[in-house]
Design an enzyme around this catalytic site. Structure first.
Site, PDB file in Angstrom:
ATOM      1  N   HIS A   1       4.331  -7.339 -35.774  1.00 16.20           N
ATOM      2  CA  HIS A   1       3.304  -8.388 -35.860  1.00 16.20           C
ATOM      3  C   HIS A   1       1.925  -7.731 -35.903  1.00 16.20           C
ATOM      4  O   HIS A   1       1.531  -7.043 -34.974  1.00 16.20           O
ATOM      5  CB  HIS A   1       3.410  -9.350 -34.673  1.00 16.20           C
ATOM      6  CG  HIS A   1       4.467 -10.386 -34.891  1.00 16.20           C
ATOM      7  ND1 HIS A   1       4.395 -11.645 -34.385  1.00 16.20           N
ATOM      8  CD2 HIS A   1       5.618 -10.346 -35.590  1.00 16.20           C
ATOM      9  CE1 HIS A   1       5.454 -12.344 -34.758  1.00 16.20           C
ATOM     10  NE2 HIS A   1       6.215 -11.567 -35.479  1.00 16.20           N
TER      11      HIS A   1
ATOM     12  N   TYR B   1      -0.821 -19.348 -30.082  1.00  9.07           N
ATOM     13  CA  TYR B   1      -1.222 -19.718 -28.719  1.00  9.07           C
ATOM     14  C   TYR B   1      -2.141 -20.928 -28.850  1.00  9.07           C
ATOM     15  O   TYR B   1      -3.208 -20.829 -29.479  1.00  9.07           O
ATOM     16  CB  TYR B   1      -1.987 -18.579 -28.054  1.00  9.07           C
ATOM     17  CG  TYR B   1      -1.140 -17.377 -27.671  1.00  9.07           C
ATOM     18  CD1 TYR B   1      -0.609 -17.263 -26.389  1.00  9.07           C
ATOM     19  CD2 TYR B   1      -0.886 -16.348 -28.569  1.00  9.07           C
ATOM     20  CE1 TYR B   1       0.152 -16.159 -26.014  1.00  9.07           C
ATOM     21  CE2 TYR B   1      -0.121 -15.245 -28.214  1.00  9.07           C
ATOM     22  CZ  TYR B   1       0.385 -15.152 -26.934  1.00  9.07           C
ATOM     23  OH  TYR B   1       1.143 -14.067 -26.568  1.00  9.07           O
TER      24      TYR B   1
ATOM     25  N   PRO C   1       2.415 -15.070 -17.992  1.00  7.44           N
ATOM     26  CA  PRO C   1       2.910 -14.511 -19.261  1.00  7.44           C
ATOM     27  C   PRO C   1       1.986 -14.671 -20.461  1.00  7.44           C
ATOM     28  O   PRO C   1       2.292 -14.176 -21.542  1.00  7.44           O
ATOM     29  CB  PRO C   1       4.230 -15.274 -19.484  1.00  7.44           C
ATOM     30  CG  PRO C   1       4.137 -16.496 -18.652  1.00  7.44           C
ATOM     31  CD  PRO C   1       3.236 -16.188 -17.514  1.00  7.44           C
TER      32      PRO C   1
ATOM     33  N   LYS D   1       2.253  -9.387 -20.985  1.00  7.41           N
ATOM     34  CA  LYS D   1       2.054  -8.069 -20.379  1.00  7.41           C
ATOM     35  C   LYS D   1       3.124  -7.648 -19.364  1.00  7.41           C
ATOM     36  O   LYS D   1       3.186  -6.481 -18.979  1.00  7.41           O
ATOM     37  CB  LYS D   1       0.681  -8.015 -19.667  1.00  7.41           C
ATOM     38  CG  LYS D   1      -0.488  -8.016 -20.603  1.00  7.41           C
ATOM     39  CD  LYS D   1      -0.736  -6.620 -21.168  1.00  7.41           C
ATOM     40  CE  LYS D   1      -1.468  -6.649 -22.484  1.00  7.41           C
ATOM     41  NZ  LYS D   1      -0.612  -6.602 -23.666  1.00  7.41           N
TER      42      LYS D   1
ATOM     43  N   TYR E   1      -4.340  -6.791 -26.084  1.00 12.65           N
ATOM     44  CA  TYR E   1      -3.043  -7.379 -26.449  1.00 12.65           C
ATOM     45  C   TYR E   1      -2.064  -6.297 -26.896  1.00 12.65           C
ATOM     46  O   TYR E   1      -0.894  -6.316 -26.511  1.00 12.65           O
ATOM     47  CB  TYR E   1      -3.221  -8.450 -27.538  1.00 12.65           C
ATOM     48  CG  TYR E   1      -2.021  -9.351 -27.674  1.00 12.65           C
ATOM     49  CD1 TYR E   1      -1.927 -10.543 -26.957  1.00 12.65           C
ATOM     50  CD2 TYR E   1      -0.954  -9.008 -28.505  1.00 12.65           C
ATOM     51  CE1 TYR E   1      -0.827 -11.372 -27.065  1.00 12.65           C
ATOM     52  CE2 TYR E   1       0.160  -9.831 -28.624  1.00 12.65           C
ATOM     53  CZ  TYR E   1       0.220 -11.007 -27.899  1.00 12.65           C
ATOM     54  OH  TYR E   1       1.326 -11.821 -28.004  1.00 12.65           O
TER      55      TYR E   1
END
Ligand code: RFL
Ligand code: PHB
Length: 389
Positions: free
Chosen positions: A72, A200, A292, A296, A384
């Site tokens: 990704h 998200y 979550p 991580k 990220y």
């Protein structure tokens, strides 16, 4: 029984540490409270940082991951009907992969079987003794009989509810905790993912996340109340709620189907300091928990394993204690940054019960800053994909 390192907990951190040590000729015994099937039945993380991917390669367990994973290059964030992409590849030249924790764990168990590593399942009453001396030992019960293993070191990889952390006396240990006033309801379904990147979503009805495991298997989450019962959430109610939290362009494409797993997880930030007491070292969820939202948890477990592995190899190969002496400090320096990222993304994307109109404006301004500010996007991307070890 005697071994060099007793590893309490046969989850991903214990197994990865065991495999890396085995490759350096260091002997371990893993003690796991549940059965292997139970451990492999838990649906958890899906996003792996490069650091963990590299460790899987170093541990010699990356063949299937390299074949089956999905790379990704970025992730999407939505707020009401707006959606934008944070492209990690363009911003910082890095990416993450999608490969389920279940698959990571399965690959590690297969590798442990292949090398004849000892794992004892369904152990009970594990106690870590004399950790503050040079000769610790671990006692436990298996099949009704009491056992003892003498060792050089104990790795506490037994998750948040394990015994390892509680072995460190209250006078030595300090816990830092924030419990969030909501949970995540997660659904796994054999349907094609709604989007090629994760989405998200911040919406007036609460947070939602569209994730995946592969092109036929989707993982979705919606923010829910802490006292919600999973049985109150029929599949229809779940899909309906998810759709209402996504931008129309995404919701219109959502393919629904029967859930094959449904569970509720509370959200918590937690860190225990120090992560070492004598010859006991805590790794992963045993020492820290993140909500979550930043993906991580598994990745911070992996960075602990990296530091502990380096320290133990230094000890056995060079008789040098520097690595194990600095373990807690090095691991915590990285953990606190992952804690901050996970806490910040959770605050930015969820609805809180006591949020004022002012708080909502601040949240909106934060998301818009991320949408339109490249420096903010770079910060997000660096965190990220994972900070360097
Ligand atoms: P685990 O996986 O909890 O494994 C600990 C093992 O120890 C055993 N155990 C004991 N064994 C012997 N004696 C005892 N007294 C014992 N007590 C416990 C347990 O049975 C278990 O097998 O901890 P570990 O290895 O540190 O791994 C941590 C990760 O599992 C966790 O951080 C992640 O799953 C968190 N997480 C995510 N992390 C990510 O990096 N990316 C993600 O996308 C992500 N998504 C998630 C998540 C966690 C979630 N939930 C359910 C908490 C999504 C969710 C919904
Ligand atoms: C998941 O796929 O389970 C997942 C992905 C990203 C997150 C949390 C969970 O932030």
């Amino acid at each position: 029984m005697r071994t060099q390192v007793v590893i309490v907990g046969g989850g991903p951190s214990g197994l990865l540490l065991g495999q890396l040590l085995h490759r350096k000729g260091i002997e371990t015994i893993i003690l796991e409270r549940k059965t292997r099937d139970y451990v492999l039945g838990r649906i958890r993380a899906g996003i792996l940082e490069t650091g963990l991917v590299d460790m899987m390669r170093e541990a010699g367990v990356s063949d299937r991951m390299d074949k089956e994973c999905f790379i990704h290059h970025g992730t999407c964030i939505s707020y009401e009907n707006e959606m934008f992409d944070i492209n990690f590849q363009e911003l910082i030249g890095q990416n993450v992969i999608v490969y389920g924790q279940t698959e990571v764990t399965r690959d590690l168990y297969d590798a442990r079987d292949a090398c004849g590593g000892r794992t004892l399942f369904e152990v009970e009453d594990v106690e870590i003794r004399d950790a503050e001396t040079d000769s610790p030992h671990v006692t436990f019960t298996i099949d009704g009989s009491a056992k003892r293993i003498d060792c050089d070191f104990v790795a506490g990889c037994d998750g948040f509810h394990g015994v390892s952390r509680k072995t460190i006396p209250d006078t030595v240990r300090k816990d830092y905790e924030k419990v969030f006033p909501f949970g995540w309801l997660g659904v796994l379904s054999e349907t094609p993912p709604v989007h090629d990147e994760l989405v998200y979503a911040n919406s007036a009805r609460g947070f939602a996340l569209c994730s995946m495991r592969n092109e036929h298997l989707s993982r979705y989450y919606v923010q829910c109340d802490l006292d919600d019962d999973v049985f109150e959430w029929s599949d229809d109610r779940f899909w309906d709620e998810l759709k209402r939290r996504l931008p129309e362009s995404v919701a219109d494409k959502l393919v629904t189907g029967p859930s094959i797993e449904k569970s509720i997880a509370p959200l918590r930030s937690f860190v225990c300091e120090p992560m070492r007491w004598g010859r006991l070292f805590l790794c992963g969820d045993a020492a820290h928990i993140v909500p979550p939202t930043g993906a991580k948890g598994l990745n911070t477990a992996a960075s602990d394993v990296h530091y502990l592995f380096e320290g133990l190899v230094q000890y056995y190969q060079d008789n040098d204690t520097n690595g194990i002496d600095r373990y807690s400090e090095r691991a915590l320096a990285r953990i606190w940054k992952a804690e901050r990222f996970s806490w910040a993304t959770t605050n930015m994307l969820h609805r809180f019960p006591d949020q004022s109109e002012f708080d909502l404006k601040m949240q909106r301004a934060e998301i818009e800053s991320l949408h339109y500010n490249e420096t903010a996007q770079k910060w997000f991307a660096q965190n990220y994909v994972g900070l360097p070890y």
